[in-house]
Write an enzyme that holds these catalytic residues in place. Structure first.
Site, short mmCIF file in Angstrom:
data_model
loop_
_atom_site.label_atom_id
_atom_site.label_comp_id
_atom_site.label_asym_id
_atom_site.label_seq_id
_atom_site.Cartn_x
_atom_site.Cartn_y
_atom_site.Cartn_z
CG HIS A 1 -3.05 3.45 2.43
ND1 HIS A 1 -3.74 3.06 1.31
CD2 HIS A 1 -3.02 2.36 3.26
CE1 HIS A 1 -4.10 1.79 1.43
NE2 HIS A 1 -3.67 1.35 2.61
CB CYS B 1 -0.94 0.01 1.20
SG CYS B 1 -2.06 -1.41 1.25
CG ASN C 1 -6.77 -0.93 1.65
OD1 ASN C 1 -6.06 -0.55 0.71
ND2 ASN C 1 -6.25 -1.47 2.74
#
Length: 369
Positions: free
Chosen positions: A296, A118, A326
């Site tokens: 993020h 990520c 996500n």
């Protein structure tokens, strides 16, 4: 002078799956998901490939299509570098960056992929900016390097390919999408002011996913195994071993994401605040000077915790998780594109990009818009 971020784009699949739609798969509901994650829906790629999503986002960032935010139209021949962050490539060879280069006709571009989970977009920006600075006119040794004046940095994922749809704790989190940014070396703008990237060992594999390429081979230490004499026999033996491998996954389907939520939350909350503070310190910029923090988008609770630790209001942070979920390496560039589209970031603003991910990875970039 420096690497200025001058173009942004995002793309999501056509199918949007609402929280309540997931009740057909697991014991969950909209309120349970929203209160714990901030997610209301996510997009799932059914017909779209990773390359399809990346291409759409890149075209916006390059100013080739409506949408996105590009300071000007960048021609294909101007792009010298493509860095593609992903953990869900459509194939191993060629790289996703190579596929995107071909699709967009970027005939002058160096192209390669990067996997930092990520945090992939932050790592990719750092790599691109470093290559640009090292080859800038006047830089030591610049004459011996590929000149990189403009770079296309992409984060694109199809995480739903790796999602265990029987696990109510993880299947509600993930979505698919792509984000892209264009960097241009400028003699007049400082652009990226600093970066901070760091790794911490995930000794318990709190966030992990087995490789899709871990199929057993028809060999032992001495060569071809004695019970394998034909292609059919080899195939049968491999299939038998795969069944055994899947059986020992403790009820978890093979090749899906596993996450220990508590351990990841603890790591993420601390990593985000450290990365922001370290990157700002390196840039010589105070938190009071920052106009927007783009994190993020893993879980709204994590972002709220980081805001509390940094003693800053939530309205300083770009929140885009509600209808995306996500999306790993795509998460940050998608949120960044939304921040520009919404007018949150203006020329001259100080902006912080921050992410964390499996590995464990974390990092931040400070730049002047």
């Amino acid at each position: 002078m420096g690497s200025a971020l001058v173009g942004f784009g995002k793309a999501v699949p056509a199918l949007e799956v609402q929280n309540d739609d997931l009740k057909a798969l697991v014991d969950t509901n909209d309120e349970w998901i929203r209160t714990r994650t901030g997610i209301e829906s996510r997009h799932v790629a059914v017909a779209e490939s990773n390359a399809d999503l990346a291409e759409a986002a890149a075209r916006e960032a390059l100013g080739w299509t409506d949408g996105g935010f590009a300071e000007r139209r960048f021609e294909a021949g101007e792009i010298d570098l493509v860095v593609f962050a992903t953990i869900t490539p459509d194939m191993v060879v060629p790289s996703m960056a190579g596929l995107l280069r071909r699709r967009l006709g970027l005939e002058n571009a160096i192209a390669f992929d990067l996997n930092a989970a990520c945090t992939g977009f932050v790592y990719s920006l750092t790599v691109a900016e470093t290559m640009m600075a090292a080859s800038a006119p006047g830089a030591p040794g610049a004459a011996g390097r590929n000149p990189v004046r403009r770079a296309l940095v992409v984060g694109a994922e199809r995480l739903t390919r790796l999602t265990n749809w029987a696990d109510r704790n993880t299947c509600v989190l993930f979505g698919d999408g792509a984000g892209a940014a264009v960097l241009e070396w400028s003699d007049e703008r400082p652009g990226i002011l600093s970066s901070f990237i760091v790794n911490e060992d995930d000794v318990t594999n709190a966030l992990s996913c087995p490789s899709a390429y871990d199929a057993p081979q028809p060999f032992d230490a001495n060569g071809i195994a004695p019970d394998v004499t034909t292609t059919d026999a080899a195939a049968a033996r491999i299939a038998e071993e795969l069944d055994v491998l899947e059986a020992v996954e403790a009820g978890r389907p093979h090749q899906t994401i596993y996450m220990n939520g508590q351990k990841v939350f603890k790591f993420a909350a601390e990593a985000m605040t450290e990365a922001v503070n370290r990157a700002l310190e390196r840039a010589g910029v105070s938190l009071d000077e920052v106009a927007c923090i783009v994190p993020h988008q893993a879980n709204e609770r994590i972002i709220k915790y980081a805001a509390k630790k940094l003693d800053r209001p939530m309205d300083l942070f770009q929140l885009s998780i509600a209808h995306a979920g996500n999306t790993s390496a795509a998460s940050l560039p998608m949120a960044l594109a939304e921040a520009y589209a919404g007018g949150r970031i203006k020329r001259g603003d100080k902006v912080v990009l921050v992410a964390f991910g499996g590995g464990f990875t974390s990092g931040a970039v400070v730049y002047e818009a």
